[in-house]
Design a protein around this motif. Structure first.
Motif, mmCIF file in Angstrom:
data_model
loop_
_atom_site.group_PDB
_atom_site.id
_atom_site.type_symbol
_atom_site.label_atom_id
_atom_site.label_comp_id
_atom_site.label_asym_id
_atom_site.label_seq_id
_atom_site.Cartn_x
_atom_site.Cartn_y
_atom_site.Cartn_z
ATOM 1 N N HIS A 465 -5.658 -3.116 1.343
ATOM 2 C CA HIS A 465 -5.965 -2.807 2.745
ATOM 3 C C HIS A 465 -4.766 -2.090 3.372
ATOM 4 O O HIS A 465 -3.623 -2.289 2.960
ATOM 5 N N THR A 466 -5.057 -1.262 4.365
ATOM 6 C CA THR A 466 -3.990 -0.603 5.129
ATOM 7 C C THR A 466 -4.207 -0.873 6.612
ATOM 8 O O THR A 466 -5.309 -0.665 7.128
ATOM 9 N N VAL A 467 -3.180 -1.362 7.278
ATOM 10 C CA VAL A 467 -3.235 -1.610 8.720
ATOM 11 C C VAL A 467 -2.355 -0.573 9.408
ATOM 12 O O VAL A 467 -1.147 -0.489 9.135
ATOM 13 N N TRP A 468 -2.935 0.226 10.283
ATOM 14 C CA TRP A 468 -2.176 1.249 11.004
ATOM 15 C C TRP A 468 -1.607 0.638 12.280
ATOM 16 O O TRP A 468 -2.336 0.043 13.072
ATOM 17 N N VAL A 469 -0.323 0.782 12.463
ATOM 18 C CA VAL A 469 0.362 0.152 13.596
ATOM 19 C C VAL A 469 1.194 1.183 14.353
ATOM 20 O O VAL A 469 1.496 2.268 13.841
ATOM 21 N N ASN A 470 1.543 0.807 15.577
ATOM 22 C CA ASN A 470 2.403 1.642 16.416
ATOM 23 C C ASN A 470 3.652 0.847 16.744
ATOM 24 O O ASN A 470 3.578 -0.215 17.371
ATOM 25 N N ILE A 471 4.809 1.350 16.327
ATOM 26 C CA ILE A 471 6.067 0.643 16.553
ATOM 27 C C ILE A 471 6.981 1.513 17.407
ATOM 28 O O ILE A 471 7.556 2.483 16.929
ATOM 29 N N GLY A 472 7.083 1.155 18.673
ATOM 30 C CA GLY A 472 7.945 1.909 19.572
ATOM 31 C C GLY A 472 7.575 3.379 19.662
ATOM 32 O O GLY A 472 8.441 4.240 19.766
ATOM 33 N N GLY A 473 6.267 3.666 19.612
ATOM 34 C CA GLY A 473 5.815 5.050 19.682
ATOM 35 C C GLY A 473 5.760 5.759 18.338
ATOM 36 O O GLY A 473 5.295 6.895 18.264
ATOM 37 N N LEU A 474 6.243 5.111 17.281
ATOM 38 C CA LEU A 474 6.223 5.698 15.941
ATOM 39 C C LEU A 474 5.036 5.132 15.161
ATOM 40 O O LEU A 474 4.826 3.925 15.126
ATOM 41 N N HIS A 475 4.266 6.010 14.540
ATOM 42 C CA HIS A 475 3.110 5.574 13.773
ATOM 43 C C HIS A 475 3.568 5.087 12.400
ATOM 44 O O HIS A 475 4.325 5.755 11.701
ATOM 45 N N ALA A 476 3.095 3.916 12.039
ATOM 46 C CA ALA A 476 3.493 3.303 10.769
ATOM 47 C C ALA A 476 2.274 2.652 10.132
ATOM 48 O O ALA A 476 1.182 2.618 10.713
ATOM 49 N N ALA A 477 2.472 2.137 8.934
ATOM 50 C CA ALA A 477 1.377 1.484 8.218
ATOM 51 C C ALA A 477 1.894 0.259 7.487
ATOM 52 O O ALA A 477 3.023 0.246 6.991
ATOM 53 N N VAL A 478 1.060 -0.780 7.456
ATOM 54 C CA VAL A 478 1.331 -1.956 6.647
ATOM 55 C C VAL A 478 0.363 -1.905 5.462
ATOM 56 O O VAL A 478 -0.859 -1.918 5.644
ATOM 57 N N TYR A 479 0.922 -1.829 4.260
ATOM 58 C CA TYR A 479 0.114 -1.766 3.049
ATOM 59 C C TYR A 479 0.036 -3.166 2.430
ATOM 60 O O TYR A 479 1.063 -3.755 2.081
ATOM 61 N N LEU A 480 -1.188 -3.677 2.320
ATOM 62 C CA LEU A 480 -1.406 -4.960 1.672
ATOM 63 C C LEU A 480 -1.733 -4.687 0.198
ATOM 64 O O LEU A 480 -2.737 -4.034 -0.111
ATOM 65 N N LEU A 481 -0.879 -5.169 -0.693
ATOM 66 C CA LEU A 481 -1.005 -4.907 -2.128
ATOM 67 C C LEU A 481 -1.286 -6.196 -2.886
ATOM 68 O O LEU A 481 -0.836 -7.273 -2.487
ATOM 69 N N LYS A 482 -2.003 -6.084 -3.981
ATOM 70 C CA LYS A 482 -2.273 -7.218 -4.870
ATOM 71 C C LYS A 482 -1.679 -6.900 -6.237
ATOM 72 O O LYS A 482 -1.859 -5.801 -6.771
ATOM 73 N N ARG A 483 -0.965 -7.861 -6.795
ATOM 74 C CA ARG A 483 -0.364 -7.688 -8.127
ATOM 75 C C ARG A 483 -1.457 -7.796 -9.182
ATOM 76 O O ARG A 483 -2.231 -8.761 -9.196
ATOM 77 N N THR A 484 -1.565 -6.812 -10.053
ATOM 78 C CA THR A 484 -2.567 -6.830 -11.112
ATOM 79 C C THR A 484 -2.180 -7.863 -12.176
ATOM 80 O O THR A 484 -1.021 -8.279 -12.261
ATOM 81 N N PRO A 485 -3.135 -8.260 -13.025
ATOM 82 C CA PRO A 485 -2.817 -9.257 -14.069
ATOM 83 C C PRO A 485 -1.892 -8.729 -15.168
ATOM 84 O O PRO A 485 -1.376 -9.520 -15.960
ATOM 85 N N GLN A 486 -1.664 -7.434 -15.208
ATOM 86 C CA GLN A 486 -0.848 -6.874 -16.294
ATOM 87 C C GLN A 486 0.596 -7.354 -16.215
ATOM 88 O O GLN A 486 1.220 -7.321 -15.157
ATOM 89 N N ALA A 487 1.110 -7.807 -17.356
ATOM 90 C CA ALA A 487 2.498 -8.277 -17.406
ATOM 91 C C ALA A 487 3.456 -7.114 -17.185
ATOM 92 O O ALA A 487 3.162 -5.971 -17.540
ATOM 93 N N PHE A 488 4.607 -7.433 -16.599
ATOM 94 C CA PHE A 488 5.598 -6.394 -16.331
ATOM 95 C C PHE A 488 6.269 -5.941 -17.629
ATOM 96 O O PHE A 488 6.670 -6.765 -18.452
ATOM 97 N N VAL A 489 6.372 -4.638 -17.801
ATOM 98 C CA VAL A 489 7.083 -4.055 -18.933
ATOM 99 C C VAL A 489 8.110 -3.083 -18.379
ATOM 100 O O VAL A 489 7.765 -2.115 -17.694
ATOM 101 N N HIS A 490 9.369 -3.364 -18.655
ATOM 102 C CA HIS A 490 10.439 -2.508 -18.145
ATOM 103 C C HIS A 490 10.406 -1.155 -18.864
ATOM 104 O O HIS A 490 10.094 -1.094 -20.056
ATOM 105 N N PRO A 491 10.707 -0.066 -18.161
ATOM 106 C CA PRO A 491 10.707 1.259 -18.798
ATOM 107 C C PRO A 491 11.539 1.317 -20.069
ATOM 108 O O PRO A 491 11.190 2.011 -21.020
ATOM 109 N N SER A 492 12.665 0.581 -20.105
ATOM 110 C CA SER A 492 13.512 0.605 -21.306
ATOM 111 C C SER A 492 12.804 -0.036 -22.493
ATOM 112 O O SER A 492 13.023 0.351 -23.643
ATOM 113 N N GLU A 493 11.922 -1.018 -22.210
ATOM 114 C CA GLU A 493 11.171 -1.657 -23.285
ATOM 115 C C GLU A 493 10.104 -0.721 -23.840
ATOM 116 O O GLU A 493 9.774 -0.756 -25.025
ATOM 117 N N GLN A 494 9.579 0.128 -22.948
ATOM 118 C CA GLN A 494 8.586 1.091 -23.400
ATOM 119 C C GLN A 494 9.195 2.096 -24.379
ATOM 120 O O GLN A 494 8.513 2.655 -25.219
#
Length: 501
Positions: A465-494
């Motif tokens: 979800h994205t919530v559009w907000v106004n902060i002191g006259g500046l347009h901003a957004a709050v991004y609601l993210l969900k972590r996928t089930p995929q395990a983390f793999v560091h680029p060096s491991e790849q």
């Protein structure tokens, strides 16, 4: 009738009988002033978080809530017994009691006719009940300020001595004319903030009613000072907000015989105009309720109400570990620890000055809590630490929720640096966040850079979800993210290299 309703009803009977004579308002009918008093409360909230605020009202007050077409406003009906609880809402900035709402006001064609209608409107509005609520609210705030000063002094003495004094208990009993009444109220509410408000409203009012009566017999009724504030939005009208406030205010002055004062006013009358909708109200807050936790401010201090909204988006559960990796003054973790004390909150930043400010704000809040309780307590579920956002000293998959205000490049940081910072931040956040259940609410004004960075993280982050907000006259957004089930793999491991975390 429940204990709390009975208790507060007795308070209102005392309050209205003793104090209301100073305000001359036309009454309709001989019924008890406090009996069945229902009013509509309006609240301003951070733009974009109207639904969050409405949900909080339904959850904590059990009232239905209407979201206004005018962005950043909600309306809900309450009984006057719930007034103290309304002040404890975490998502609202300012409060006002509605005098009258016109959903489809018919504006005349010329400015002179419109302003003439405003003048006539002042004498036709139902001022009686809203002014009762304003009077109760004002009396409550004055006593709260007086009580806090006394509590602060006695609390510091108790903390310094390491224990309470029996003398204080005797003095407390002297001041309270109805201890049984007060105990019912305190038992009814579990939230410490609400305990304090209700305790003040009931006990202090009952204890001081006699003193106020004696004092008022010696003085003449006070002539109230007022001002009118007009908030105008939407369609263009033939009049300005200043002209509307001026003419409407002049009519109010003639009607009530109040004195106009733009700075040192007692009553602030609100004239909110949005397209063809008009809402007339009386302000119940002198300053925004978001100024509640922070005492040490930084270059970009986040509003507490916005911090609450971001946290609520993530639906914290008991025992969750909640991290703000770029905490600044600590507004988010402090708000979280206050409202969700059954979670553990970590505030971190790479700037030592920011960490110091956050630690000082945490210390101030802890001191305030100790003064309320009258004893030393170290149970605040929060820590502050200095770290590198791209290399957090946290175990992989150990964090439930991440909530933070990311540097936008306007007030803090630089937009050029964000193109490297954002992808690195999202990658490190995905490492520490629990796969499958972890979530994040990230605020940024650099929406283009964030969208680009997120597009390369589809395997570990999913935008909910994205919530559009106004902060002191500046347009901003709050991004609601969900972590996928995929395990983390560091680029060096790849690349075939394994780096322990």
């Amino acid at each position: 009738m429940s204990d709390v309703q009975e208790a507060t009803k007795q308070l209102l009977d005392v309050n209205l009988h003793e104090n209301w004579r100073a305000i001359q308002v036309i009454e309709s009918g001989p019924r008890s002033e406090s009996e069945h008093l229902q009013v509509t409360i309006g609240a301003t909230v951070p733009t974009g978080f109207e639904q969050i605020a409405a949900d909080e009202v339904r959850e904590k007050l059990g009232s239905s809530c209407k979201i206004s077409k005018d962005q950043g406003k909600i309306y809900f009906d309450i009984s006057v017994e719930s007034l103290a609880q309304v002040h404890c809402l975490r998502s609202v900035d300012n409060l006002f009691v509605v005098v009258k709402e016109f959903k489809d006001y018919q504006f005349k064609e010329t400015k002179e006719e419109v302003l003439k209608d405003f003048e006539e409107l002042a004498g036709k509005l139902p001022w009686s009940d809203p002014l009762k609520v304003w009077k109760i609210n004002t009396s409550f705030k004055k006593k709260e300020t007086k009580r806090k000063k006394i509590s602060e002094n006695s609390g510091r003495e108790k903390i310094g001595n390491g224990q309470g004094d029996k003398t204080d208990e005797k003095e407390d009993k002297k001041g309270f004319t109805n201890n049984t009444l007060d105990s019912h109220i305190l038992d009814y509410y579990e939230n410490p903030a609400i305990k304090e408000e209700i305790s003040t409203l009931v006990s202090d009012d009952l204890a001081s009613s006699k003193d106020e009566k004696d004092e008022k017999e010696e003085t003449h009724p006070k002539v109230l000072k007022f001002r009118v504030t007009c908030n105008w939005a939407g369609e263009k009208h033939c009049f300005s907000s200043n002209e509307a406030a001026r003419d409407f205010g002049g009519a109010i002055q003639d009607y009530f015989k109040w004195k106009a004062d733009m700075t040192n006013f007692d009553v602030e009358v609100l004239l909110n105009i949005h397209d063809n909708e008009i809402v007339v109200g009386i302000a119940l807050t002198e300053e925004s309720l978001h100024r509640r936790n922070i005492t040490h401010f930084g270059p970009t201090t986040l509003r507490s109400t916005l911090a609450y909204g971001m946290l609520r988006l993530c639906a914290p559960q008991p025992t969750d570990i909640i991290v703000d990796p770029m905490c600044g003054t600590g507004a988010i973790p402090i708000e979280g620890a206050t409202e969700w004390s059954n979670c553990y909150h970590i505030a971190g930043d790479n700037n030592p000055s920011a960490v110091n400010r956050a630690a000082n704000n945490i210390s101030s809040l802890l001191t305030k809590s100790q003064i309320k309780e009258g004893k030393v307590s170290w149970s605040f579920p929060i820590d502050a630490v200095q770290w590198d956002i791209c290399n957090l000293p946290l175990r992989t998959g150990s964090v439930d929720i991440i909530v933070t205000d990311m540097p936008s490049g306007k007030r803090m940081g630089s937009k050029k640096r964000n193109w490297n910072l954002y992808p690195a931040c999202l990658q490190e956040m995905s490492r520490v966040c629990k796969p499958g259940t972890g979530r994040a609410a990230l605020l940024t004004q650099d929406k283009k850079c964030f969208t680009k960075a997120l597009s390369g993280m589809g395997c570990v982050w999913r935008k909910v979800h994205t919530v559009w907000v106004n902060i002191g006259g500046l347009h901003a957004a709050v991004y609601l993210l969900k972590r996928t089930p995929q395990a983390f793999v560091h680029p060096s491991e790849q690349d075939g290299e394994r780096t322990p975390w």
